[in-house]
Design a protein around this motif. Structure first.
Motif, PDB file in Angstrom:
ATOM      1  N   GLU A  50      37.136  37.580  45.098  1.00 25.61           N
ATOM      2  CA  GLU A  50      37.216  36.198  44.636  1.00 25.61           C
ATOM      3  C   GLU A  50      36.577  35.267  45.656  1.00 25.61           C
ATOM      4  OE1 GLU A  50      40.487  33.104  42.671  1.00 25.61           O
ATOM      5  OE2 GLU A  50      41.034  35.180  43.157  1.00 25.61           O
TER       6      GLU A  50
ATOM      7  N   ASP B  89      32.781  32.238  40.739  1.00 25.22           N
ATOM      8  CA  ASP B  89      34.179  32.497  41.089  1.00 25.22           C
ATOM      9  C   ASP B  89      34.405  33.885  41.669  1.00 25.22           C
ATOM     10  OD1 ASP B  89      35.500  30.002  39.974  1.00 25.22           O
ATOM     11  OD2 ASP B  89      34.453  30.734  38.193  1.00 25.22           O
ATOM     12  N   LEU B  90      33.564  34.849  41.264  1.00 20.27           N
ATOM     13  CA  LEU B  90      33.784  36.232  41.676  1.00 20.27           C
ATOM     14  C   LEU B  90      32.477  36.905  42.063  1.00 20.27           C
ATOM     15  CD1 LEU B  90      36.099  37.454  38.742  1.00 20.27           C
ATOM     16  CD2 LEU B  90      36.850  36.687  41.002  1.00 20.27           C
TER      17      LEU B  90
ATOM     18  N   GLN C  16      42.952  30.028  36.438  1.00 19.52           N
ATOM     19  CA  GLN C  16      43.402  31.170  37.233  1.00 19.52           C
ATOM     20  C   GLN C  16      43.776  32.343  36.344  1.00 19.52           C
ATOM     21  OE1 GLN C  16      43.172  31.128  40.669  1.00 19.52           O
ATOM     22  NE2 GLN C  16      43.402  33.335  40.317  1.00 19.52           N
ATOM     23  N   ALA C  17      44.328  32.039  35.171  1.00 19.90           N
ATOM     24  CA  ALA C  17      44.647  33.110  34.220  1.00 19.90           C
ATOM     25  C   ALA C  17      43.373  33.812  33.764  1.00 19.90           C
ATOM     26  CB  ALA C  17      45.400  32.533  33.020  1.00 19.90           C
TER      27      ALA C  17
ATOM     28  N   VAL D 132      40.527  34.079  35.538  1.00 25.77           N
ATOM     29  CA  VAL D 132      40.073  34.906  36.662  1.00 25.77           C
ATOM     30  C   VAL D 132      40.909  36.176  36.756  1.00 25.77           C
ATOM     31  CG1 VAL D 132      39.905  35.023  39.181  1.00 25.77           C
ATOM     32  CG2 VAL D 132      39.111  32.978  37.967  1.00 25.77           C
ATOM     33  N   ASN D 133      42.215  36.028  36.599  1.00 28.51           N
ATOM     34  CA  ASN D 133      43.106  37.189  36.693  1.00 28.51           C
ATOM     35  C   ASN D 133      42.829  38.199  35.578  1.00 28.51           C
ATOM     36  OD1 ASN D 133      44.331  36.078  38.927  1.00 28.51           O
ATOM     37  ND2 ASN D 133      46.051  35.206  37.786  1.00 28.51           N
ATOM     38  N   ALA D 134      42.566  37.695  34.368  1.00 29.04           N
ATOM     39  CA  ALA D 134      42.307  38.593  33.240  1.00 29.04           C
ATOM     40  C   ALA D 134      41.042  39.408  33.477  1.00 29.04           C
ATOM     41  CB  ALA D 134      42.187  37.789  31.948  1.00 29.04           C
TER      42      ALA D 134
ATOM     43  N   ARG E  24      39.556  39.976  36.470  1.00 30.59           N
ATOM     44  CA  ARG E  24      39.750  40.851  37.624  1.00 30.59           C
ATOM     45  C   ARG E  24      40.541  42.098  37.236  1.00 30.59           C
ATOM     46  NH1 ARG E  24      43.027  38.061  40.403  1.00 30.59           N
ATOM     47  NH2 ARG E  24      41.707  37.015  41.941  1.00 30.59           N
ATOM     48  N   THR E  25      41.600  41.914  36.470  1.00 32.86           N
ATOM     49  CA  THR E  25      42.435  43.046  36.064  1.00 32.86           C
ATOM     50  C   THR E  25      41.637  44.058  35.249  1.00 32.86           C
ATOM     51  OG1 THR E  25      44.420  41.667  36.061  1.00 32.86           O
ATOM     52  CG2 THR E  25      44.506  43.706  34.789  1.00 32.86           C
TER      53      THR E  25
ATOM     54  N   GLN F 216      39.052  45.842  37.659  1.00 31.42           N
ATOM     55  CA  GLN F 216      39.699  46.732  38.627  1.00 31.42           C
ATOM     56  C   GLN F 216      40.344  47.932  37.947  1.00 31.42           C
ATOM     57  OE1 GLN F 216      42.276  44.061  40.839  1.00 31.42           O
ATOM     58  NE2 GLN F 216      40.666  43.630  42.345  1.00 31.42           N
TER      59      GLN F 216
ATOM     60  N   ARG G 137      45.986  26.345  35.969  1.00 33.07           N
ATOM     61  CA  ARG G 137      46.705  27.553  35.560  1.00 33.07           C
ATOM     62  C   ARG G 137      45.862  28.377  34.591  1.00 33.07           C
ATOM     63  NH1 ARG G 137      51.092  23.978  34.802  1.00 33.07           N
ATOM     64  NH2 ARG G 137      50.934  24.266  32.544  1.00 33.07           N
TER      65      ARG G 137
END
Length: 276
Positions: free
Chosen positions: A31, A41-42, A12-13, A15-17, A19-20, A23, A9
């Motif tokens: 990804e 990862d990216l 993934q948080a 990666v999301n931070a 990516r956000t 973008q 978790r």
């Protein structure tokens, strides 16, 4: 019932931070499948003024307080040293600290390549706690990353390689000439336009920069090389000197003649500039 590990978790948080953030500024993020640990990862393709560029990096993303170190954060290299250092696309490491909710970054490829030229590669990529990645600092990160990616192309790739080897950064307008002597020692002649001197970088001198001028180049019988060469030395010394010299550095004859050629080829860059 299958339990999702808490570490997943957090990762993934992270990666999301990242990516956000990217973008939100129109950069393209793809990804990479997490089924295998390839060390990235990216994929990130940078955009400029709403248009996609040709500049791409790979990112290894980590999340959690476990990556904290006394100097900031650390990402272990493990089995990825070769691909991170010598791949076709540079790799950056980013750590997300859930306590501060901040992202931190470092150029993994650069760290590995620089240390590799020094004779040892680090086991950990160091991320300074001053290298924060957010809306304010993102433009600077993008500029630095794109400049590094640009170093992989054409003449810039050669300059980047020589600079990493010698531990310096060359400008695009600098004149940089390279030589390998018969002992496999490497010499770099570095002339910045508008400077009255050049810089000699020599692997046998631990790449310590030495300022040199044509007047400090002493070649036995060097008066035939033309005005300026060896003019800092008395005529008698120029005639009888048993070995070539540049300042206080002993050269062999091929090295001395190479330096003379370098000075001749870059004379225009020193023209009209007085030695201080």
């Amino acid at each position: 019932m299958t339990t999702i590990p808490s570490g997943r978790r957090i990762e993934q948080a992270a990666v999301n931070a990242l990516r956000t953030l990217l973008q939100r500024h129109d950069h393209v993020v793809e990804e990479i499948s997490g089924q295998n640990d390839y060390g990235e990862d990216l994929f990130v393709t940078f955009a400029e003024a709403g248009r996609v560029t040709n500049d791409v990096i790979k990112v290894q993303v980590k999340g959690g307080a476990s990556w904290r170190r006394s100097y900031g954060y650390g990402v272990p290299v493990r089995q990825h040293a070769e691909t991170w250092a010598n791949g076709n696309v540079p790799v950056f490491c980013v750590v997300f600290d859930p306590d501060t909710e901040r992202l931190y970054w470092a150029n993994a490829t650069e760290q590995l390549r620089v240390k590799g030229h020094e004779g040892s590669r680090p086991r950990t990529i160091r991320l300074s706690d001053t290298k924060v990645l957010d809306d304010t600092s993102l433009a600077g990160f993008v500029d630095e990353a794109r400049a590094y990616v640009g170093g992989y192309r054409g003449r810039n790739a050669v300059l980047a390689h020589l600079g990493e080897m010698a531990g310096v950064s060359f400008g695009r307008s600098d004149r940089v000439l390279h030589w390998v002597n018969d002992c496999d020692e490497q010499l770099i002649f570095w002339q910045r336009p508008g400077e009255p001197y050049a810089t000699l970088l020599h692997s046998d001198l631990d790449w310590d920069p030495v300022r040199i001028t044509p007047a400090r180049l002493l070649i036995p019988g060097g008066s035939s090389l033309g005005p300026g060469f060896g003019s800092d030395f008395p005529e008698e010394l120029r005639r009888i000197a048993p070995v070539p010299l540049i300042g206080g550095i002993i050269l062999n004859m091929p090295e001395a003649l190479w330096l003379a050629s370098c000075f001749s080829a870059t004379e225009w860059a020193r023209r009209g500039v007085e030695v201080g």
